[in-house]
Design a protein around this motif. Structure first.
Motif, short mmCIF file in Angstrom:
data_model
loop_
_atom_site.label_atom_id
_atom_site.label_comp_id
_atom_site.label_asym_id
_atom_site.label_seq_id
_atom_site.Cartn_x
_atom_site.Cartn_y
_atom_site.Cartn_z
N GLN A 126 45.60 43.00 42.66
CA GLN A 126 45.36 43.48 43.50
C GLN A 126 43.71 43.49 43.81
N PHE A 127 43.35 44.01 42.32
CA PHE A 127 41.46 44.29 42.19
C PHE A 127 41.05 42.59 43.02
N TRP A 128 41.47 41.47 42.23
CA TRP A 128 41.16 39.80 43.03
C TRP A 128 41.32 39.73 44.35
N THR A 129 41.84 41.18 44.82
CA THR A 129 41.98 40.50 46.30
C THR A 129 41.20 41.33 47.60
N LEU A 130 40.14 42.38 47.08
CA LEU A 130 39.64 43.61 46.72
C LEU A 130 38.25 42.84 48.11
N PRO A 131 37.78 43.16 48.81
CA PRO A 131 36.64 42.03 49.67
C PRO A 131 35.49 42.31 49.32
N SER A 132 34.97 43.23 48.16
CA SER A 132 34.00 43.43 47.08
C SER A 132 33.73 41.94 46.03
N VAL A 133 34.93 41.93 45.93
CA VAL A 133 35.68 40.88 44.74
C VAL A 133 35.58 39.67 45.60
N VAL A 134 37.05 39.05 46.70
CA VAL A 134 36.62 37.93 47.67
C VAL A 134 35.37 37.42 47.54
N ASN A 135 34.47 38.30 48.21
CA ASN A 135 33.34 37.66 48.87
C ASN A 135 31.58 38.05 47.94
N ALA A 136 32.13 38.38 47.02
CA ALA A 136 30.41 37.68 45.93
C ALA A 136 30.47 36.57 46.11
N SER A 137 29.26 36.35 45.11
CA SER A 137 28.14 35.66 45.70
C SER A 137 29.08 34.28 44.23
N PRO A 138 29.26 33.09 44.47
CA PRO A 138 29.67 31.72 43.44
C PRO A 138 29.07 32.50 41.47
N CYS A 139 27.64 32.94 41.57
CA CYS A 139 27.27 33.21 39.97
C CYS A 139 28.03 34.37 39.84
N ARG A 140 28.01 34.64 41.05
CA ARG A 140 28.55 36.80 40.41
C ARG A 140 30.32 36.66 40.12
N LYS A 141 30.73 35.63 40.65
CA LYS A 141 32.40 36.11 40.38
C LYS A 141 31.85 35.05 39.14
N ARG A 142 31.39 34.15 38.91
CA ARG A 142 31.55 33.09 36.82
C ARG A 142 31.47 34.35 36.54
N PHE A 143 29.84 34.64 36.72
CA PHE A 143 29.94 36.37 35.89
C PHE A 143 30.37 37.20 35.39
N ARG A 144 31.63 37.80 35.96
CA ARG A 144 32.26 38.24 36.09
C ARG A 144 33.83 37.69 35.33
N THR A 145 34.39 36.44 35.79
CA THR A 145 34.87 35.25 35.15
C THR A 145 34.59 35.54 33.65
N ILE A 146 33.60 35.77 32.94
CA ILE A 146 33.40 35.21 31.33
C ILE A 146 33.27 36.86 31.00
N LEU A 147 33.34 38.49 31.85
CA LEU A 147 33.15 39.37 31.51
C LEU A 147 34.64 39.72 31.53
N PHE A 148 35.16 39.17 32.29
CA PHE A 148 36.94 39.67 32.54
C PHE A 148 38.57 38.70 30.77
N LYS A 149 37.17 37.56 30.66
CA LYS A 149 38.05 37.17 29.66
C LYS A 149 37.80 37.65 28.47
N ALA A 150 36.57 38.13 28.11
CA ALA A 150 36.08 39.12 27.49
C ALA A 150 36.52 40.65 27.44
N GLY A 151 37.26 40.60 28.53
CA GLY A 151 37.58 42.43 28.20
C GLY A 151 36.77 43.23 28.65
N LEU A 152 35.02 43.15 29.11
CA LEU A 152 34.61 43.56 29.44
C LEU A 152 33.79 44.00 31.16
N PHE A 153 35.14 43.73 31.76
CA PHE A 153 34.75 43.91 32.91
C PHE A 153 35.07 45.36 33.51
N ARG A 154 33.99 45.93 33.52
CA ARG A 154 34.26 47.74 33.59
C ARG A 154 34.86 47.61 34.91
#
Length: 385
Positions: free
Chosen positions: A118-146
């Protein structure tokens, strides 16, 4: 015995609201039933079996707790049924100043771990810029996406509280019990976790099963038109499997309506009707021979239960234990998740073999008795003692 249902939203047209009304219809013949919610649509009818419904829309946490605690005392509540185990509602249900000695049963109306999807369907996540999405993916894989960790951690905290502080936690099928225990580290409290499936609404349970001679060569999708439901895949299936003498009905509304209509027009997908939202879609169920479900995930979809009752044979991707429990052993056709070719093949097979389709239709309506209000209500009576 006096029972209080606690809901995020009530009245309403969603699955949890529908199930709550159904249970009130049955349990109201045995107990006094109340509801307490944090919002709702006052124009939607509720079961006549409710003694009273309360709403604290817009209140502060302390104000909500005071109102909830007062209801427990004034209505002499014996059992609280915490519908959905939402963090903000569960926080009120288990507030420190609540009266003691009241049994709390929490019901998870979804699949364990759903919040991670469900988190990845939140409007603030879905509507983020491509650059921010890539950065968040890196943080998520590292377990650091607060933000992700806070969001999912909140659900984990309150699911654990429901099991540790409450008397029972119910899943919608036994297949979710082990998943819930492992997901939230509840080995010590396994004996408090059990399962009761959702019932068909009273109005649907009472309907006669449509005769085969009333069926048409109709295929139906019933539900919200949103991204996670992947109704575009329904259209893709129909593009591959459509026949001149068959028709597809898309029953529902949602944010994907315009895109789906555009897809159908651009790809020249014929014999299709977008029926829009229907308060009572039974007409479409009763005339259909097949129902399609292609969602990314489902907890315990009511559309499958309603299809069974109507004798429409469901074809669905195997996306959860909930879907599996409904469709196995005569409930329909279960297709390996995302195997599009197999899905199209299953639909073709049903359309090409009327004897098979009719046999499966009878088996589906027979299995629907398992989900009748009387059958499920009886399980609730045993649970409540």
């Amino acid at each position: 015995m006096n029972i209080l249902f606690v809901l995020n939203s009530f009245p309403g047209l969603g699955g949890i609201e529908t199930v709550t009304n159904a249970l009130a219809d049955f349990l109201g013949d045995h107990f006094k039933i109340y509801a307490f919610s944090f919002g709702g649509d006052p124009d939607v009818e509720v079961s006549s079996k409710f003694e009273k419904t309360f709403c604290c829309a817009g209140g502060s946490f302390s104000g909500n707790c005071r109102m909830y605690n007062d209801i427990l005392r004034d209505c002499r509540i014996d059992v609280v049924i915490n519908q959905g185990i939402y963090p903000h509602t569960t926080k009120v249900v288990f507030n420190r100043r609540r009266p003691s000695g009241i049994k709390v049963i929490s019901v998870l109306h979804g699949m364990p771990g759903y919040e991670k999807i469900q988190f990845w369907t939140l409007p603030s996540v879905v509507n983020a810029s491509p650059c921010r999405k890539r950065f968040r993916t890196i943080l998520f894989k590292a377990g650091l996406f607060r933000k992700y960790n806070r969001y999912t951690g909140r659900f984990r905290r309150y699911y654990r509280k429901a099991a540790i502080k409450g008397d029972a936690v119910l899943m919608l099928t036994v297949g979710y019990i082990e998943q819930f225990v492992k997901e939230y580290g509840l080995e010590k409290y396994r004996n408090r976790i059990s399962a009761v499936e959702n019932p068909l609404p009273a109005s649907c349970s009472a309907l006669p099963v449509p005769g085969w001679d009333t069926k048409k060569n109709n295929i139906v999708y019933v539900g919200r038109l949103s991204d996670e439901k992947r109704v575009d895949v329904v259209l893709d299936v129909w593009r591959e499997a459509s026949r001149p003498d068959w028709h597809l009905y898309i029953v529902g509304d949602g944010p994907e309506m315009s895109a789906l209509k555009e897809k159908a027009a651009n790809e020249r997908i014929g014999n299709i009707t977008f029926a829009g939202y229907e308060k009572d879609p039974w007409k479409y169920y009763s005339e259909a021979k097949i129902l399609l479900l292609t969602s990314r995930f489902e907890g315990f979809p009511m559309c499958l239960l309603e299809a069974l009752k109507s004798g429409a044979v469901p074809v669905s991707y195997d996306v959860s234990a909930g879907v599996r429990s409904i469709l196995e052993d005569g409930g329909g056709m279960l297709v390996e998740k995302d195997d599009f070719k197999e899905f199209v093949g299953a639909v073709n097979r049903l359309m090409d073999d009327e004897d098979l389709l009719r046999q499966m239709s009878v088996a589906a309506s027979d299995k629907s008795r398992r989900y009748s209000l009387e059958a499920i209500g009886g399980q609730w009576l045993q649970l409540l003692g």
